[in-house]
Design a protein around this motif. Structure first.
Motif, short mmCIF file in Angstrom:
data_model
loop_
_atom_site.label_atom_id
_atom_site.label_comp_id
_atom_site.label_asym_id
_atom_site.label_seq_id
_atom_site.Cartn_x
_atom_site.Cartn_y
_atom_site.Cartn_z
N LYS A 29 0.83 -1.21 0.00
CA LYS A 29 0.00 0.00 0.00
C LYS A 29 0.86 1.26 0.00
CE LYS A 29 -4.24 -1.91 1.74
NZ LYS A 29 -5.13 -2.19 2.84
N SER A 53 0.18 0.41 -4.34
CA SER A 53 -1.23 0.73 -4.54
C SER A 53 -2.03 0.49 -3.26
CB SER A 53 -1.79 -0.14 -5.66
OG SER A 53 -3.16 0.12 -5.85
N GLU A 54 -3.07 1.28 -3.08
CA GLU A 54 -3.94 1.16 -1.90
C GLU A 54 -5.03 0.11 -2.09
OE1 GLU A 54 -4.28 2.84 1.14
OE2 GLU A 54 -2.33 3.74 0.88
#
Length: 182
Positions: free
Chosen positions: A36, A40-41
């Motif tokens: 994250k 990417s979250e």
């Protein structure tokens, strides 16, 4: 874990740190906080595992709804893995990244939603595992033509033989005719 940007900034190669000796090895294959922070979250909700023989090409697939981001790796054998940017708003729209993933190099590839994805098996067989950010929804799946000249993907075909394709992939759409993300 090392996070390596590719020619398409959103597509990332993950290179694990491997601790090994004569007894074998250990590596982390996924760590949510690092992923994250550096990639990417996303939240992963489905894991998949496939096995394919040499010469099989699966893809190039994407879903127009329930779009999937995928974190991909090979646990046996070797594949050439490809991500094609289908996002019309992106500066890399229509471009692709190709990476060799193998049990030996232990690299992973992050392919975000909005990309078509496919792989070609270069070894005798390969086992491919991947995490997805949404569920598989075949009613929304699109298959892009693997050899569309507009994409100019240089697949490393074994002995220059045509790949073994599913009927769905045999009838893939040309990039120009395929649905895009706007």
């Amino acid at each position: 874990m090392k996070f390596v940007k590719t020619a398409i900034e959103d597509v990332v190669i993950l290179e694990p740190t491997i601790f090994g000796d004569e007894r074998g090895f250990f590596m982390e294959t996924f760590r949510d906080d690092e992923f994250k922070a550096k990639c990417s979250e996303q939240v992963f909700i489905q894991d998949n595992h496939s096995k394919s023989s040499q010469g099989i090409l699966r893809g190039l697939h994407y879903q127009t709804q329930n779009t999937q981001g995928k974190l991909l790796r090979v646990v046996s054998g070797e594949v050439y893995d490809v991500a094609v940017d289908m996002r019309e708003y992106s500066p890399t729209f229509g471009q692709h990244v190709g990476v060799v993933l193998s049990a030996e190099n232990k690299k992973q590839l992050w392919v975000p939603a909005g990309f078509a994805h496919g792989f070609y098996v270069m070894s005798d067989s390969a086992e491919f595992v991947y995490k997805c950010t949404d569920y598989y929804s075949p009613e929304f799946e699109v298959s892009l033509k693997w050899n569309d000249p507009a994409l100019n993907i240089q697949w490393p075909l074994v002995n220059s033989a045509l790949p073994n394709l599913s009927s769905k992939d045999e009838n893939g759409l040309c990039f120009a005719d395929a649905p895009k993300f706007t």
